[in-house]
Scaffold this motif. Sequence first.
Motif, mmCIF file in Angstrom:
data_model
loop_
_atom_site.group_PDB
_atom_site.id
_atom_site.type_symbol
_atom_site.label_atom_id
_atom_site.label_comp_id
_atom_site.label_asym_id
_atom_site.label_seq_id
_atom_site.Cartn_x
_atom_site.Cartn_y
_atom_site.Cartn_z
ATOM 1 N N GLY A 24 15.886 45.228 25.420
ATOM 2 C CA GLY A 24 16.245 46.556 24.932
ATOM 3 C C GLY A 24 17.740 46.735 24.748
ATOM 4 N N GLU A 25 18.475 45.625 24.653
ATOM 5 C CA GLU A 25 19.930 45.703 24.483
ATOM 6 C C GLU A 25 20.314 45.993 23.038
ATOM 7 O OE1 GLU A 25 20.676 42.535 28.116
ATOM 8 O OE2 GLU A 25 21.234 41.967 26.075
ATOM 9 N N CYS A 26 19.404 45.673 22.106
ATOM 10 C CA CYS A 26 19.652 46.024 20.701
ATOM 11 C C CYS A 26 18.316 46.189 20.001
ATOM 12 C CB CYS A 26 20.518 44.971 20.016
ATOM 13 S SG CYS A 26 19.787 43.345 19.988
ATOM 14 N N GLU A 27 18.371 46.692 18.772
ATOM 15 C CA GLU A 27 17.159 46.921 17.988
ATOM 16 C C GLU A 27 17.026 45.816 16.954
ATOM 17 O OE1 GLU A 27 14.975 49.232 18.564
ATOM 18 O OE2 GLU A 27 16.172 50.120 20.162
ATOM 19 N N ALA A 28 15.794 45.496 16.592
ATOM 20 C CA ALA A 28 15.559 44.497 15.551
ATOM 21 C C ALA A 28 16.139 44.991 14.228
ATOM 22 C CB ALA A 28 14.064 44.242 15.411
ATOM 23 N N SER A 29 16.905 44.131 13.568
ATOM 24 C CA SER A 29 17.583 44.519 12.326
ATOM 25 C C SER A 29 16.652 44.468 11.116
ATOM 26 C CB SER A 29 18.782 43.612 12.100
ATOM 27 O OG SER A 29 18.358 42.256 12.141
ATOM 28 N N SER A 30 15.495 43.852 11.269
ATOM 29 C CA SER A 30 14.537 43.775 10.159
ATOM 30 C C SER A 30 13.134 43.655 10.737
ATOM 31 C CB SER A 30 14.831 42.556 9.274
ATOM 32 O OG SER A 30 14.557 41.365 10.004
ATOM 33 N N ALA A 31 12.151 43.863 9.857
ATOM 34 C CA ALA A 31 10.762 43.730 10.307
ATOM 35 C C ALA A 31 10.483 42.293 10.750
ATOM 36 C CB ALA A 31 9.817 44.137 9.181
ATOM 37 N N GLU A 32 11.071 41.327 10.049
ATOM 38 C CA GLU A 32 10.849 39.927 10.430
ATOM 39 C C GLU A 32 11.404 39.639 11.831
ATOM 40 O OE1 GLU A 32 11.867 36.877 7.549
ATOM 41 O OE2 GLU A 32 12.126 35.431 9.175
ATOM 42 N N ARG A 33 12.567 40.202 12.142
ATOM 43 C CA ARG A 33 13.132 40.028 13.478
ATOM 44 C C ARG A 33 12.201 40.634 14.527
ATOM 45 N NH1 ARG A 33 14.531 37.334 15.601
ATOM 46 N NH2 ARG A 33 15.899 38.246 17.161
ATOM 47 N N LEU A 34 11.660 41.809 14.188
ATOM 48 C CA LEU A 34 10.741 42.445 15.135
ATOM 49 C C LEU A 34 9.495 41.584 15.316
ATOM 50 C CD1 LEU A 34 10.421 45.136 16.823
ATOM 51 C CD2 LEU A 34 8.678 45.688 15.128
ATOM 52 N N MET A 35 8.979 41.061 14.206
ATOM 53 C CA MET A 35 7.800 40.186 14.265
ATOM 54 C C MET A 35 8.067 38.995 15.183
ATOM 55 S SD MET A 35 4.908 39.010 13.272
ATOM 56 C CE MET A 35 4.557 37.589 14.288
#
Length: 153
Positions: A24-35
Amino acid sequence: MHPTLCTCGSRLPFSDCCQPLLRGECEASSAERLMRSRYTAYSLGDFAYVLRTWHASTCPPNLVDALNQENVKTQWLGLNILDSQAGKSTEEAYVTFFARYRDEQSPSWIYETSRFVRENNRWYYIDGIHRIPGRNETCPCGSQKKFKKCCAH
Ligand SMILES: [Zn+2]
Ligand SMILES: [Zn+2]
């Protein structure tokens, strides 16, 4: 000493890849990163992260309990991202992936096009469509072999 490479297959050190997202130190910059980070969370059994990145409108009830039960016998073997593209707006995206796992000895896989939405600068998983590779198609796992000679069995 080599740093531990991230489970998501990025070839980056875990500490520079999915770890800060899981923490939780940063947010995914793209949907692929989140995936990618969700795959890593599954493989590490970090189901709180899976829950927190699943859109509330489609998140199954008792998700964490269910995943904890399944996880006992599931070992994740690899992720291959085949495609990612924007949806109808920049707040929607589709990611197609192939993930291999072993479930009580037998190898298996998930081939899915997942839909993600962004709300307040955060990406969330919404839902996905399962796909089945053709037997003569190049295997979506990334091996370059035909599916029938690779992950089909
Ligand atoms: Zn990663
Ligand atoms: Zn394969």
